[in-house]
Enzyme design. Structure first.
Site, short mmCIF file in Angstrom:
data_model
loop_
_atom_site.label_atom_id
_atom_site.label_comp_id
_atom_site.label_asym_id
_atom_site.label_seq_id
_atom_site.Cartn_x
_atom_site.Cartn_y
_atom_site.Cartn_z
N GLY C 306 -2.18 -7.83 17.28
CA GLY C 306 -1.19 -6.80 17.60
C GLY C 306 -0.84 -6.03 16.36
O GLY C 306 -1.11 -6.47 15.25
N GLY C 311 6.03 -8.69 15.10
CA GLY C 311 6.67 -9.99 15.34
C GLY C 311 5.75 -11.20 15.41
O GLY C 311 6.15 -12.23 15.90
N LYS C 312 4.53 -11.09 14.89
CA LYS C 312 3.63 -12.24 14.94
C LYS C 312 4.14 -13.36 14.03
O LYS C 312 4.29 -14.50 14.45
CB LYS C 312 2.22 -11.80 14.52
CG LYS C 312 1.63 -10.75 15.45
CD LYS C 312 0.22 -10.38 15.09
CE LYS C 312 0.10 -9.65 13.76
NZ LYS C 312 0.83 -8.37 13.72
N GLU C 432 -2.80 -14.84 9.15
CA GLU C 432 -3.81 -14.01 8.49
C GLU C 432 -4.74 -14.82 7.58
O GLU C 432 -4.76 -14.62 6.37
CB GLU C 432 -3.13 -12.95 7.61
CG GLU C 432 -1.98 -12.29 8.30
CD GLU C 432 -2.25 -10.86 8.63
OE1 GLU C 432 -3.36 -10.38 8.34
OE2 GLU C 432 -1.37 -10.23 9.21
N1 LIG Z 1 14.53 -11.35 7.86
C1 LIG Z 1 14.38 -10.23 8.57
N2 LIG Z 1 15.45 -9.49 8.89
C2 LIG Z 1 15.31 -8.38 9.60
N3 LIG Z 1 14.15 -7.88 10.03
C3 LIG Z 1 13.05 -8.57 9.73
C4 LIG Z 1 13.10 -9.77 8.97
N4 LIG Z 1 11.85 -10.24 8.83
C5 LIG Z 1 11.05 -9.36 9.46
N5 LIG Z 1 11.77 -8.36 10.01
C6 LIG Z 1 11.25 -7.27 10.81
O1 LIG Z 1 10.75 -7.81 12.00
C7 LIG Z 1 9.56 -7.15 12.39
C8 LIG Z 1 8.47 -8.16 12.67
O2 LIG Z 1 8.02 -8.76 11.48
P1 LIG Z 1 6.81 -9.78 11.43
O3 LIG Z 1 6.62 -10.16 10.01
O4 LIG Z 1 7.02 -10.86 12.41
O5 LIG Z 1 5.60 -8.87 11.90
P2 LIG Z 1 4.07 -9.21 11.98
O6 LIG Z 1 3.66 -8.94 13.38
O7 LIG Z 1 3.78 -10.55 11.42
O8 LIG Z 1 3.48 -8.08 11.06
P3 LIG Z 1 2.22 -8.10 10.07
O9 LIG Z 1 1.03 -7.96 10.92
O10 LIG Z 1 2.43 -6.88 9.23
O11 LIG Z 1 2.26 -9.37 9.30
C9 LIG Z 1 9.26 -6.16 11.27
O12 LIG Z 1 9.60 -4.86 11.71
C10 LIG Z 1 10.12 -6.59 10.12
O13 LIG Z 1 10.56 -5.46 9.39
MG LIG Z 2 2.85 -11.19 9.57
#
Ligand SMILES: Nc1ncnc2c1ncn2[C@@H]1O[C@H](COP(=O)(O)OP(=O)(O)OP(=O)(O)O)[C@@H](O)[C@H]1O
Ligand SMILES: [Mg+2]
Ligand SMILES: Nc1ncnc2c1ncn2[C@@H]1O[C@H](COP(=O)(O)OP(=O)(O)OP(=O)(O)O)[C@@H](O)[C@H]1O
Ligand SMILES: [Mg+2]
Lengths: 194, 236, 488
Positions: C306, C311-312, C432
């Protein structure tokens, strides 16, 4: 002695470590406040923060060890104070002066070794000198003359023990481990400071 | 009004004021200074009553603890000298000792708060660079670290979680996550300095925001410490 | 040789007792893009850092006949002096910003270039408009997604006119869609006559680039555009930069019916606590996942894909009960809310995106011993022997006494996986796993995960590499519009 000017990276390291310790300090403040509250009814509230006093010297001693240039300890404490103030420390600008004094206390023994020795002997001496110097300063600030000598002595002893533990022992252990982990080559290209 | 004062002038004024407070032993001066500090805070746009209340609580607590210490564990000579000095202290000299100690702390704290809650960090650093000759590198390092605060606390939590997942419980004041953080900070400082320098950062640069020193700043810087001296003379 | 582009001649670089590259020469014309590829850890970033002046100022030993840009010799200039000629965009975008918002950061760049203060606002607005980033100008960097950060880094680099750009793995962590927007920026810059060096492990994105340079294990640089397509492929494969599409048969392992992970109606929202200070806080809720339900059977290698920032990683944290959620998450039939942390962690392990976060020791062996001891997975007194055996089994014989912090990223990740599995966890979450790895390494890591799954562990991993997911995952779950859908 390394007489090179402080680089941007040195300043950044000092500031970043100050922020990390800002988080850690907050923990100490909470613990100290809780302990103070417990002790207040007995009139021993002033002792509440003393067991954690050594925590306040940690940033300075760690950066001195990592950067190994003059005045790093003092600058770190001042930066740490500024950052704390900006994040809302209640004692405001006076902590900058306290910080200067703390940094001075920590750094003195290192200055005597020309910033070349980083053994337990030196760090423990730094812990003692930091305690003595800050004791004089907080004595002036909180007017220890108005307190019973026994409580003043208790302040000194508890602070000394805390400082020996956090500053003399714990900080040195963390730094040695960093050295062992081999990441300090980045700070001393060519290993000029071994 | 305190918001608009040049941060360097404010720092000097409040710093000298706080040092003078250190040699003040009258509870009346202490109380008045605490009130002045409170006034500064009330008139500031950068802080709200709500916020103020949250800060005042721990301060009152500490102040109370000093009161009890000063009252129950006073030093004999000090009481003696005080009783001679202040003839008015006919009541209870030990109680007075407690009051002096605790109001002193209160005054320190109010002056401190009226600095930290009413000063913008960017303005403070810019002013230190422009008026107090703080090295450019130091100033920007401080701003950078401040701007990374929330990232750092996230990382700290992550490194604690990483340990717990390995079944290594983290106790308060445990150095393991602290060690991991130190490794990271060493690496970060390297990367950040490279990033900043490769964006052309050096001492030779313009600054968009110019901090000015106006007459009222000088008045505050000199006037505030003088006022404390004045109060001291008044009450002694 | 063009007099306006970049010309490097006779460049040799040594660091840490190793020669990374020797006597290399290359030219890049204005408007030309060069892809620099090679095994992970063979010195691509170091080459970039020699060009931008970080080395030898910060260690290492550089010998060079000349580095010329537009006829000007750069080799004696510092990082800061070279900033007029070279702009670098680094892999970890967040750590290249020092101010709070993009606007402040742009002001910072313009101040460095000594632009007159009253011209700054106009320049900033105009640049932001050009890249369609006006909406980002005043948002704190803390709130931006990985993709937005990379784009912001780009605008900053383009603010001051420099003839050469270096992009070090600009797309690591970005989803395909964001990277397409970004790719357009790159093309725009090339049209304006900039020379560009891009470092990347994913070759498929760069088919359109005219020139590929390969840095090989011996530290020689090959210009692949001089070879025939077959020869080119052969060279790339020899270096492990390109591998045959792995044809792992996605045999569902021993058809287990046992459910290991079960999510039922999970909602996750970030309560964003914006720290103004240690005491002052502001709360804001931002929903990330809505009503997510799926389950994994024992022995499955499942991928969670995604767009970035959706949010992963957050979902992983919830499965570890380290992030609040609504709904039910069960591991092996037990609600994780009812498990004590130690019990939960004995069932679920995680390998973070940055594996170095998980190390606390100064020797690889000690690190392993620590894990073995923590899980009591060997009798007392035999921990060290058990740890040693495990490491030897997994090709760490040369690294036993090395510091884990000095391992390459690929090795770090393998070590982290190893540390995670000594507790006989049933579910392994891997964030990842192939990030920043060359194709050969990526293949090895995925093969390792596959092997674990065949041995009965269940594994859920995230990835932005569609090819890899396609090749290895038994099941694919896509996170989109706050829902998780099973794709395969
Ligand atoms: N501690 C936090 N407080 C507020 N928002 C947060 C926090 N941690 C992450 N976020 C937000 O939550 C959303 C999801 O983050 P997450 O790291 O889960 O994404 P991801 O799917 O793993 O992305 P990526 O593929 O870039 O690793 C992002 O928009 C991020 O800015
Ligand atoms: Mg991530
Ligand atoms: N300051 C240093 N001291 C010692 N060794 C270093 C230093 N910097 C880099 N190295 C070594 O140089 C080698 C090349 O590192 P570099 O980061 O350039 O590789 P890379 O090709 O960019 O790898 P990746 O594709 O994984 O990013 C590595 O083996 C690394 O350990
Ligand atoms: Mg690299």
């Amino acid at each position: 002695m390394n007489r090179e000017k402080l680089t941007l990276r040195d300043y950044l390291l000092m500031a970043l470590i100050s922020v990390v310790f800002g988080v850690f300090y907050l923990l100490a403040v909470y613990a100290g406040t809780a302990l103070s509250t417990l002790l207040t009814p007995f009139g021993l509230g002033v002792l509440g923060y003393e067991p954690f006093y050594g925590v306040w010297f940690m940033a300075a001693i760690i950066t001195t060890y990592l950067i190994r240039k003059p005045v790093v300890g003092i600058i770190t404490e001042v930066i740490a104070a500024l950052i704390e103030v900006m994040l809302g420390n209640m004692f405001g600008v006076i902590v900058m002066l306290s910080a200067f004094i703390q940094g001075l206390g920590v750094e003195l023994p290192f200055a005597f070794t020309k910033y070349e020795k980083y053994s337990y002997k030196v760090t423990m001496t730094a812990a003692v000198s930091a305690t003595v110097v800050t004791f004089l300063w907080t004595g002036f600030r909180s007017n220890y003359l108005a307190m019973d000598w026994r409580i003043v002595a208790a302040i000194f002893v508890i602070r000394l023990l805390s400082s020996l533990f956090f500053t003399g022992y714990l900080s040195k252990r963390i730094c040695d481990k960093l050295d062992e982990a081999g990441i300090l080559t980045y700070l001393n290209p060519g290993g000029a400071n071994e | 009004m305190i918001d608009a004062i040049n941060p360097t002038a404010k720092t000097i004024g409040l710093l000298v004021g706080s040092i003078l407070l250190g040699v003040t032993f009258q509870w009346q001066t202490n109380v008045l200074l605490a009130l002045i500090g409170f006034l500064f805070l009330l008139t500031s746009n950068r802080t709200s009553l709500n916020q103020l209340a949250r800060f005042l609580l721990p301060i009152l607590l500490i102040s109370a603890s000093y009161f009890f210490t000063g009252w129950l564990f006073h030093s004999e000579e000090n009481l003696l000298s005080m009783a001679v000095d202040t003839m008015t202290a006919a009541e209870n000299p030990a109680l007075l000792n407690g009051v002096t100690l605790s109001t002193r702390l209160l005054a320190f704290a109010m002056l401190g708060l009226s600095f930290s809650l009413t000063t913008d960090s960017n303005e403070l650093v810019y002013s230190f660079i422009q008026q107090a000759k703080m090295p450019m590198k130091m100033g920007y390092a401080i701003l950078t670290a401040l701007n990374l605060t929330s990232l750092i606390s996230q990382e700290y939590k992550k490194s604690k979680l990483a340990l717990q997942v390995r079944n290594l419980p983290v106790r308060p004041f445990d150095t393991k996550p602290l060690f991991t953080m130190m490794v990271r900070m060493v690496r970060w400082s390297d990367r950040l300095s490279l990033a900043m320098e490769s964006k052309g950062f050096s001492e030779q640069r313009t600054m968009k925001q110019q901090m000015k020193v106006r007459p009222q700043d000088i008045v505050f810087m000199i006037g505030f410490p003088l006022a404390i001296v004045g109060l001291n003379l008044l009450f002694s | 040789m063009s007099d306006r582009g970049l010309s490097v001649s006779g460049l040799t670089f040594q660091i840490g007792g190793r020669t990374l590259f020797e006597e290399i020469d290359f030219d890049i014309a204005p408007g030309e893009m060069v892809l620099l590829c090679g095994q992970s850890g063979n010195g691509k970033s170091s080459l970039a850092n020699v060009l931008n002046g970080y080395f030898p100022e910060n260690g290492g030993n550089v010998q060079v006949r000349h580095i010329k840009l537009g006829g000007k010799e750069l080799q004696h200039l510092s990082v800061q002096e070279r900033s007029w000629y070279v702009r670098t965009i680094f892999q970890h975008a967040r750590l290249s910003f020092s101010m709070k918002t993009l606007r402040e950061e742009m002001v910072f760049c313009l101040e460095n270039a000594q632009v007159a203060p009253d011209e700054m606002d106009a320049q900033i607005e105009e640049k932001a408009r050009h890249f369609q980033l006006t909406y980002l100008l005043d948002r704190p960097f803390d709130e931006l997604s990985g993709g937005e950060l990379q784009r912001a880094a780009f605008v900053c680099a383009d603010l001051v006119d420099a003839p050469l750009y270096i992009l070090d793995e600009p797309f690591a962590n970005l989803d395909e869609e964001t990277s397409r927007i970004y790719m357009d920026y790159i093309k725009k810059l090339l049209q304006r006559g900039k020379a560009m060096v891009v470092i990347d492990h994913r070759l498929d994105r760069w088919e359109w680039a005219e020139r590929w340079l390969l840095l090989d294990k011996q530290g020689c640089l090959h210009d692949l555009s001089l070879f025939s397509p077959e020869k080119k492929k052969e060279l790339l494969q020899a270096e492990g930069v390109l591998v045959e599409t792995p044809s792992v048969e996605r045999r569902r392992n021993n058809e287990s019916q046992e459910t290991v992970l079960e999510l039922e109606g999970v909602h996750i929202a970030h309560t964003d606590v914006k720290k103004r200070s240690f005491f002052r806080k502001k709360r804001e809720t931002m929903p990330l996942l809505d009503d997510v339900s799926f389950s994994l059977k024992k022995g499955t290698l499942a991928a969670l894909i995604g767009p970035s920032g959706k949010g992963k990683t957050t979902l992983f944290k919830s499965i570890l009960n380290a992030m609040p959620y609504q709904g039910t998450i069960r591991i092996g039939g037990e609600d994780i809310r009812n498990l004590k942390p130690a019990d939960l962690y004995s069932k679920v392990g995680i390998v973070f995106q940055d594996p170095s976060l998980q190390f606390v020791q100064t020797k690889v062996l000690d690190e392993m011993v620590l894990s073995v001891r923590a899980w009591k997975s060997a009798e007392e007194g035999r921990e060290e022997a058990a740890a040693r055996e495990l490491l030897l089994e997994h090709q760490f014989e040369e690294q036993l006494t090395k510091s884990p912090w000095l391992l390459s990223q690929g090795q770090q990740r393998r070590l982290a996986v190893l540390c995670m599995t000594v507790g006989k966890q049933r579910l392994l979450l891997v964030d990842e796993p192939t990030y920043g790895q060359d194709a050969q390494n990526a293949k090895n890591i995925m093969a390792k995960l596959k092997e674990l799954c065949q041995a009965g562990i269940t594994c859920l991993f995230t990835s932005h590499d569609e090819g890899l997911v396609e090749a290895y995952a038994d099941e694919i779950y896509q996170l989109k519009d706050r829902k998780v859908r099973k794709q395969r």
